[in-house]
Write a protein that holds these residues in place. Sequence first.
Motif, PDB file in Angstrom:
ATOM      1  N   TRP A   8      -8.026 -15.682 -71.775  1.00 48.49           N
ATOM      2  CA  TRP A   8      -8.930 -16.701 -72.332  1.00 48.49           C
ATOM      3  C   TRP A   8     -10.084 -16.016 -73.040  1.00 48.49           C
ATOM      4  N   PHE A   9     -10.635 -14.994 -72.407  1.00 52.09           N
ATOM      5  CA  PHE A   9     -11.608 -14.131 -73.106  1.00 52.09           C
ATOM      6  C   PHE A   9     -11.771 -12.814 -72.361  1.00 52.09           C
ATOM      7  N   PRO A  47     -16.495 -10.815 -73.838  1.00 56.21           N
ATOM      8  CA  PRO A  47     -17.515 -10.040 -73.157  1.00 56.21           C
ATOM      9  C   PRO A  47     -16.969  -8.740 -72.558  1.00 56.21           C
ATOM     10  N   GLY A  82     -26.044 -26.695 -75.715  1.00 51.64           N
ATOM     11  CA  GLY A  82     -25.283 -25.446 -75.809  1.00 51.64           C
ATOM     12  C   GLY A  82     -25.547 -24.546 -74.608  1.00 51.64           C
ATOM     13  N   VAL A  83     -25.395 -23.249 -74.838  1.00 49.86           N
ATOM     14  CA  VAL A  83     -25.750 -22.258 -73.814  1.00 49.86           C
ATOM     15  C   VAL A  83     -26.963 -21.541 -74.389  1.00 49.86           C
ATOM     16  N   GLN A 126     -23.197 -13.922 -66.724  1.00 50.92           N
ATOM     17  CA  GLN A 126     -22.493 -15.208 -66.627  1.00 50.92           C
ATOM     18  C   GLN A 126     -22.722 -16.058 -67.868  1.00 50.92           C
ATOM     19  N   ASN A 127     -23.900 -15.959 -68.449  1.00 54.54           N
ATOM     20  CA  ASN A 127     -24.173 -16.747 -69.647  1.00 54.54           C
ATOM     21  C   ASN A 127     -23.230 -16.361 -70.782  1.00 54.54           C
ATOM     22  N   GLN A 143     -24.864 -18.083 -60.956  1.00 56.03           N
ATOM     23  CA  GLN A 143     -25.804 -18.110 -62.078  1.00 56.03           C
ATOM     24  C   GLN A 143     -25.995 -19.532 -62.597  1.00 56.03           C
ATOM     25  N   PRO A 185      -7.917 -25.774 -75.869  1.00 54.36           N
ATOM     26  CA  PRO A 185      -6.752 -24.871 -75.906  1.00 54.36           C
ATOM     27  C   PRO A 185      -6.447 -24.295 -74.522  1.00 54.36           C
ATOM     28  N   LEU A 208     -24.731 -24.433 -80.512  1.00 57.17           N
ATOM     29  CA  LEU A 208     -23.993 -23.594 -79.565  1.00 57.17           C
ATOM     30  C   LEU A 208     -24.932 -22.620 -78.857  1.00 57.17           C
ATOM     31  N   LEU A 231     -21.378 -29.658 -74.272  1.00 55.88           N
ATOM     32  CA  LEU A 231     -22.492 -28.850 -74.807  1.00 55.88           C
ATOM     33  C   LEU A 231     -23.832 -29.432 -74.363  1.00 55.88           C
ATOM     34  N   ARG A 249     -14.524 -20.283 -77.527  1.00 54.91           N
ATOM     35  CA  ARG A 249     -13.063 -20.446 -77.588  1.00 54.91           C
ATOM     36  C   ARG A 249     -12.690 -21.884 -77.917  1.00 54.91           C
ATOM     37  N   GLU A 250     -13.474 -22.813 -77.388  1.00 54.72           N
ATOM     38  CA  GLU A 250     -13.134 -24.223 -77.584  1.00 54.72           C
ATOM     39  C   GLU A 250     -13.691 -24.792 -78.884  1.00 54.72           C
ATOM     40  N   GLN A 251     -14.744 -24.177 -79.416  1.00 57.77           N
ATOM     41  CA  GLN A 251     -15.370 -24.704 -80.622  1.00 57.77           C
ATOM     42  C   GLN A 251     -14.893 -23.978 -81.875  1.00 57.77           C
ATOM     43  N   ALA A 269     -18.620 -17.748 -74.009  1.00 61.71           N
ATOM     44  CA  ALA A 269     -17.267 -17.423 -74.485  1.00 61.71           C
ATOM     45  C   ALA A 269     -16.369 -18.648 -74.336  1.00 61.71           C
ATOM     46  N   ASP A 270     -16.516 -19.351 -73.229  1.00 61.95           N
ATOM     47  CA  ASP A 270     -15.809 -20.616 -73.010  1.00 61.95           C
ATOM     48  C   ASP A 270     -16.071 -21.586 -74.169  1.00 61.95           C
ATOM     49  N   VAL A 271     -17.324 -21.724 -74.499  1.00 63.70           N
ATOM     50  CA  VAL A 271     -17.718 -22.625 -75.586  1.00 63.70           C
ATOM     51  C   VAL A 271     -17.136 -22.146 -76.919  1.00 63.70           C
ATOM     52  N   LYS A 328     -12.658 -30.167 -73.240  1.00 64.81           N
ATOM     53  CA  LYS A 328     -13.593 -29.090 -73.552  1.00 64.81           C
ATOM     54  C   LYS A 328     -14.841 -29.159 -72.672  1.00 64.81           C
ATOM     55  N   ARG A 329     -15.417 -28.020 -72.442  1.00 61.49           N
ATOM     56  CA  ARG A 329     -16.703 -27.924 -71.754  1.00 61.49           C
ATOM     57  C   ARG A 329     -17.764 -28.624 -72.594  1.00 61.49           C
ATOM     58  N   ASN A 332     -20.153 -15.410 -70.309  1.00 60.86           N
ATOM     59  CA  ASN A 332     -18.878 -16.051 -69.960  1.00 60.86           C
ATOM     60  C   ASN A 332     -18.922 -17.535 -70.298  1.00 60.86           C
ATOM     61  N   ASP A 333     -20.034 -18.187 -69.974  1.00 60.24           N
ATOM     62  CA  ASP A 333     -20.181 -19.607 -70.316  1.00 60.24           C
ATOM     63  C   ASP A 333     -20.045 -19.793 -71.823  1.00 60.24           C
TER      64      ASP A 333
END
Lengths: 326, 326, 326, 326
Positions: C299-300, A247, A147-148, A227-228, D227, D135, A31, D145, A237-239, A233-235, D142-143, A230-231
């Motif tokens: 979402w976050f 953030p 990941g990010v 932004q990273n 970004q 979700p 991640l 990785l 939430r889903e993982q 956080a997306d990951v 999902k986004r 936010n990216d």
Amino acid sequence: MSEPIFDTHQLAHVEILTPKPNETLWFFRDLLGMEVTTQQGQSVYLRAYEDWYHHTLKITEAKEPGLGHVSWRASSPQALERRVKAIEASGLGKGWMDGDLGHGAAYQFTTPDGHPMEILWEVEYFQPAEDQKSPLLNRPQKRPLRGVPVRRLDHVNLLTSDVTVNKNFMMEQLGFRLREHIVLNNGIEAGCWLSVSPLVHEVALMRDGKGARGRLHHVCYWYGYPQNLNDLADVFREQGIYIEAGPGKHGISQAMFMYVYEPGGNRVELFGDPGYLIFDPAWKPITWTEETLAAGIVWFGGNLPGEFFLYGTPVVHEHEPAMAAG
Amino acid sequence: MSEPIFDTHQLAHVEILTPKPNETLWFFRDLLGMEVTTQQGQSVYLRAYEDWYHHTLKITEAKEPGLGHVSWRASSPQALERRVKAIEASGLGKGWMDGDLGHGAAYQFTTPDGHPMEILWEVEYFQPAEDQKSPLLNRPQKRPLRGVPVRRLDHVNLLTSDVTVNKNFMMEQLGFRLREHIVLNNGIEAGCWLSVSPLVHEVALMRDGKGARGRLHHVCYWYGYPQNLNDLADVFREQGIYIEAGPGKHGISQAMFMYVYEPGGNRVELFGDPGYLIFDPAWKPITWTEETLAAGIVWFGGNLPGEFFLYGTPVVHEHEPAMAAG
Amino acid sequence: MSEPIFDTHQLAHVEILTPKPNETLWFFRDLLGMEVTTQQGQSVYLRAYEDWYHHTLKITEAKEPGLGHVSWRASSPQALERRVKAIEASGLGKGWMDGDLGHGAAYQFTTPDGHPMEILWEVEYFQPAEDQKSPLLNRPQKRPLRGVPVRRLDHVNLLTSDVTVNKNFMMEQLGFRLREHIVLNNGIEAGCWLSVSPLVHEVALMRDGKGARGRLHHVCYWYGYPQNLNDLADVFREQGIYIEAGPGKHGISQAMFMYVYEPGGNRVELFGDPGYLIFDPAWKPITWTEETLAAGIVWFGGNLPGEFFLYGTPVVHEHEPAMAAG
Amino acid sequence: MSEPIFDTHQLAHVEILTPKPNETLWFFRDLLGMEVTTQQGQSVYLRAYEDWYHHTLKITEAKEPGLGHVSWRASSPQALERRVKAIEASGLGKGWMDGDLGHGAAYQFTTPDGHPMEILWEVEYFQPAEDQKSPLLNRPQKRPLRGVPVRRLDHVNLLTSDVTVNKNFMMEQLGFRLREHIVLNNGIEAGCWLSVSPLVHEVALMRDGKGARGRLHHVCYWYGYPQNLNDLADVFREQGIYIEAGPGKHGISQAMFMYVYEPGGNRVELFGDPGYLIFDPAWKPITWTEETLAAGIVWFGGNLPGEFFLYGTPVVHEHEPAMAAG
């Protein structure tokens, strides 16, 4: 006026303990896109892709999550000697160890609260394989495609039974400078942010709401771009990674933050911007009081839940004596 | 191994000269959102809203654009004394001046190339009016509501007739550390980036393509967020400010950059991210060669035009002897 | 399968009521950087700098904050006629008015809940002064140098006593398409997001937690860049504007949001990214249930406080009959 | 005034040809993080993680890079019938095909220049595996990785021997609306941007500098965050992908762009922001002339090289007759 001490130079690495080594490794490698340098015994050594040394994170299997140790690098061999003398004089020194994967001899000690630490000079640099080398010569390796990917180790935050005592130790024995702190109406320091560089902190000390000693609040890695976060956080939430807060933006340090728990239970912070940097050599510490504190904790973008001030690792259970691993 | 010198601590302020003081002031105040502290004689003193001192920019009316002087702050009064002795020993010292608006006594000197500089300890802090105070206690004043407000002074870039000679002076007399440099196939240093902090540079020295001495390449202010550069580029395009290059990303320093000419003719850079920071006390300088250099100059997002390597202030006209204001 | 109706084309403008016209004007003009087109009687007409028409916001002085009216533009004169007929047939039509500053004849009606609306074809375009014109020809004027300038009107969110009834009216009489909605376990719709374009909504309808009718939840303006929300949050914190929630990211619409109260008491949302856009002509509405809803709300990045679901304008006081201005 | 045609609703997918299918697949899957739905015969079908259908990109092995075909989705079955009739009447219809993986019957035709296209109604939706479900219910999966994952297909840009003729076909037979165009001093249209939605374009037509017919200029995928373009540029620089221009900002469409060549030779654009959206149903097209054009091509952040106006796929070699694959 006595001159400032410039002997401690940087946070070299942090060791964390985890009861779920595979899941913890997945978190940092898959991640956060960190790179594994070596796996040995019960430990895995990792680094972010802009970390120059052999590792900045050592993950060690243990029964409980928590802090393994914090490692500081001195400014020079001479500086190391001076700091060792000062620590020895404080009575908190434990003595030299021969070294570990990635570094040479290190002098071990603890904070008054018992957090294990070391200070060292000799480090081993990461050597990229030929196809890992970046044309960006000031980057130790290519950006991972996983990941990010996080960029570098930033700081560590420790829970303590007494902020002032531990702060004094870090300032007097190691040369840290006080950048910001929280002073309650009863005069007690509830937290402090200390650094040896223009960063607002390489180490923060916060009052342990459980009254325990030597616990880890969090270790923080750095992105530099909001932004990273936010990216990521997306990951998360889903993982299925628990986001405790953010953030959002701290007032203290002015950094964009996100707090999560890695699967082993340790809190991890991710920084999404540089915050502000301190270049003034005569910096007057910022004092937050009960009246002004709210803006310091969160400047915007999300509140810290109550557990933020209570949860640390190892976890202190109710009806147990408050005693941590440190 | 001798220990590093930690005596020079930060870039305190820069003075630039302008033949169009009103237009130059408009640029910094109305577009960059900087704040005027004082106007006196032929000079205006300004600061970005996160600058803590009386000013970080002094704009002085003159026949030609160019550098007025560069001011460094020492780490302590003792450090100042040591640096003054070292400069005196080099033969480039000019002596003490009593002070200026915003600071006390300063020791004046020049680089071997003739760039006017000073080093000092005593500074005056900015005092916000009551309604300028921010609840963000680590910010010296509220964010202005004017233009795209820039946050703080970052660095200065000087053109020199001989990079190596000037670099050696900055390293030996002032304690700067070499972070990155360009070495041509013939062995000549074409540029170097020097710092006294984790920043990659507070000062860069670049070979003057016109062969002149003592010229200013640019002064740089800092945002920390790439989007702010985009917002500002929008403003510059509409307000008639010439954008020489960017927004883009440097390889050297890894900073997001934009270069423009303020109306008085001086080149100004704006930084849109923190780039990378150097915490290794034994940092090995990055060497860019003719083969690898392109990635160093621009990592992505726009090329630097040929004039980037020739234009500086004061402007050197053809058929004139190459001699700058310094 | 019947064909979709493409007759209602866009949200043209919104009128809000305020008991503090000067402070409300300061908020939109000085902080959001909006432009005043005209001031007349008890009203001020404003637009964001990328809005093409005479105005998108009309601020009218009134005893209580709340919604003045919502104005829709039809796709063509023929489309306008068709919609007027449909509205008339519904019994909610009020008839034609001659026009206002900035537009021609408009057909007035209300939602079943009583929210005042109109639909029109003829609009007056903003005419920039010569020095306001941008070289960016697809931008109606230069970006303002004031505040953190917002770009365009995005949507309006209305509180209703019955989401389904009001949704059906918007869909059947005006041609809106259902994009997302919340359906509680008891089958009641708690909110819905409706649009006539790829935006997820030009109008949202949410159940009024106070049981009132015809209230305004918020009007939303659009930035498109998350950093601009952070810049603006900085400004709001320092200028005393109450931030109710955010910056954060909604699940529903996937937009980066921030909610604040303008000084007159109306809630205003600012959007910091484009969210997702819907291009599928056979879009199946997204249904959020009590089990999945949390991710949809946020979402976050920050939670919505309880008041988010209760506060609207005009404010409904305790022990008063629930009746709004609509 | 006749009413606008709302029959063509969206860009459904694009097929590109590549002589290096493995490398092209690596580019889209490993760097752009796209997902493979199916591999069949000489083709691979992919989608970005926010694309709802079976695929938005079909990569087909061929001797030369270039355009396979462009697929449009109609607003309804009735709208499809109307468009088919209009195309048939133009003489450019080729007839119905039964369908392909991911969609049902499609009506095939070409532009006057010979670009293969189709229009259809029936599509197959992507079905996520259980562990791919997000979700975030309005996200089809999902986004990923992997790489810097792109979000959705945005538009296609075609080189044509005659912009006006091809534009008229797209407007009259398919219902596209002219948003922006370039008109040279000699009256010739050098480029136009056409859309059926608030996007500035789902298709752009540009004059082929080589005088060829039916070539592909580029296909564009969308991020929405500047970004992400910077992150991706980092990856491209290190992974050996040729960046032709950007990240920078177009004037036309106001989008943040980056142009690269995928390993098969096709130019790919990545969009890093939403640009501006057009909601005015009576939009007056923006006309760029030779005098104003520079700001339209690049608003800031990097210039387009000469090859931008000459290079397309298939590549037209010198001394060969100008004839493309279309």
